[in-house]
Design a protein around this motif. Structure first.
Motif, PDB file in Angstrom:
ATOM      1  N   UNK A  77     -12.930  -4.764  -8.368  1.00 50.81           N
ATOM      2  CA  UNK A  77     -12.644  -3.328  -8.502  1.00 50.81           C
ATOM      3  C   UNK A  77     -12.169  -2.722  -7.193  1.00 50.81           C
ATOM      4  N   UNK A  78     -12.868  -3.028  -6.116  1.00 47.79           N
ATOM      5  CA  UNK A  78     -12.510  -2.479  -4.812  1.00 47.79           C
ATOM      6  C   UNK A  78     -11.137  -2.912  -4.359  1.00 47.79           C
ATOM      7  N   UNK A  79     -10.838  -4.197  -4.497  1.00 46.79           N
ATOM      8  CA  UNK A  79      -9.524  -4.712  -4.088  1.00 46.79           C
ATOM      9  C   UNK A  79      -8.411  -4.115  -4.949  1.00 46.79           C
ATOM     10  N   UNK A  80      -8.678  -3.953  -6.227  1.00 51.73           N
ATOM     11  CA  UNK A  80      -7.668  -3.401  -7.132  1.00 51.73           C
ATOM     12  C   UNK A  80      -7.347  -1.949  -6.764  1.00 51.73           C
ATOM     13  N   UNK A  81      -8.368  -1.128  -6.641  1.00 52.58           N
ATOM     14  CA  UNK A  81      -8.149   0.288  -6.333  1.00 52.58           C
ATOM     15  C   UNK A  81      -7.521   0.456  -4.949  1.00 52.58           C
ATOM     16  N   UNK A  82      -8.011  -0.302  -3.965  1.00 49.95           N
ATOM     17  CA  UNK A  82      -7.439  -0.227  -2.621  1.00 49.95           C
ATOM     18  C   UNK A  82      -5.947  -0.579  -2.667  1.00 49.95           C
ATOM     19  N   UNK A  83      -5.608  -1.623  -3.386  1.00 49.84           N
ATOM     20  CA  UNK A  83      -4.206  -2.043  -3.482  1.00 49.84           C
ATOM     21  C   UNK A  83      -3.337  -0.952  -4.098  1.00 49.84           C
ATOM     22  N   UNK A  84      -3.835  -0.324  -5.156  1.00 49.43           N
ATOM     23  CA  UNK A  84      -3.078   0.772  -5.768  1.00 49.43           C
ATOM     24  C   UNK A  84      -2.899   1.926  -4.791  1.00 49.43           C
ATOM     25  N   UNK A  85      -3.974   2.272  -4.074  1.00 50.30           N
ATOM     26  CA  UNK A  85      -3.921   3.398  -3.140  1.00 50.30           C
ATOM     27  C   UNK A  85      -3.002   3.132  -1.948  1.00 50.30           C
ATOM     28  N   UNK A  86      -2.730   1.871  -1.677  1.00 49.99           N
ATOM     29  CA  UNK A  86      -1.833   1.534  -0.571  1.00 49.99           C
ATOM     30  C   UNK A  86      -0.428   1.187  -1.054  1.00 49.99           C
ATOM     31  N   UNK A  87      -0.125   1.578  -2.298  1.00 53.31           N
ATOM     32  CA  UNK A  87       1.242   1.470  -2.793  1.00 53.31           C
ATOM     33  C   UNK A  87       1.649   0.189  -3.484  1.00 53.31           C
ATOM     34  N   UNK A  88       0.717  -0.679  -3.753  1.00 55.16           N
ATOM     35  CA  UNK A  88       1.059  -1.932  -4.434  1.00 55.16           C
ATOM     36  C   UNK A  88       1.329  -1.672  -5.914  1.00 55.16           C
ATOM     37  N   UNK A  89       2.134  -2.537  -6.504  1.00 58.26           N
ATOM     38  CA  UNK A  89       2.417  -2.454  -7.937  1.00 58.26           C
ATOM     39  C   UNK A  89       1.194  -2.889  -8.728  1.00 58.26           C
ATOM     40  N   UNK A  90       1.215  -2.641 -10.013  1.00 57.74           N
ATOM     41  CA  UNK A  90       0.126  -3.081 -10.880  1.00 57.74           C
ATOM     42  C   UNK A  90      -0.102  -4.577 -10.720  1.00 57.74           C
ATOM     43  N   UNK A  91       0.941  -5.359 -10.799  1.00 59.16           N
ATOM     44  CA  UNK A  91       0.820  -6.823 -10.713  1.00 59.16           C
ATOM     45  C   UNK A  91       0.274  -7.254  -9.351  1.00 59.16           C
ATOM     46  N   UNK A  92       0.779  -6.648  -8.282  1.00 58.71           N
ATOM     47  CA  UNK A  92       0.298  -6.990  -6.941  1.00 58.71           C
ATOM     48  C   UNK A  92      -1.180  -6.638  -6.784  1.00 58.71           C
ATOM     49  N   UNK A  93      -1.571  -5.473  -7.290  1.00 61.64           N
ATOM     50  CA  UNK A  93      -2.970  -5.050  -7.210  1.00 61.64           C
ATOM     51  C   UNK A  93      -3.856  -5.997  -8.008  1.00 61.64           C
TER      52      UNK A  93
END
Length: 119
Positions: A77-93
């Motif tokens: 959960x943490x890695x997913x949300x952090x990735x989204x908040x830093x501009x990553x795409x859905x797939x990257x997150x």
């Protein structure tokens, strides 16, 4: 809005809310009914799926030497949300979340042994 559940939790959701259909059907229904931006479904060592109103990302869980699964869901959960908040795409997150969660499973426990703490 992000909602995450795993393959054990969806069984409870089925009973509590009289939900029917496949896990995929239920995830889609919950996403729509509660107007979620993301619904994450993790199925342990099998796979995970991230649903959005517009797309779906499916990734098989990588095979790792699992030592302990404590903290794997939180790490995901943490890695997913952090990735989204830093501009990553859905797939990257999703990919980052899977990788971080898999790594956590190779470690023993959520906390290092007490002897590792320094005052």
């Amino acid at each position: 809005t992000v909602f995450k559940l795993n393959d054990d939790e969806i069984k409870v959701m089925r009973r509590l809310f009289a939900l029917t259909g496949t896990d995929d059907d239920i995830c889609q229904k919950l996403l729509d009914k509660y107007h979620l931006d993301y619904l994450i479904f993790t199925a342990g060592e099998k796979y995970s799926v991230v649903y959005t109103p517009a797309e779906k990302s499916f990734i098989e869980t990588p095979v790792v030497s699992t030592v302990d699964t404590v903290g794997a869901g939180d790490a995901f959960s943490g890695a997913f949300v952090y990735s989204l908040l830093t501009g990553k795409s859905l797939r990257q997150a999703h990919e980052k979340a899977v990788a971080v969660s898999a790594y956590v499973c190779t470690q023993s426990g959520a906390w290092p042994p007490y002897k590792d703490f320094k005052s």
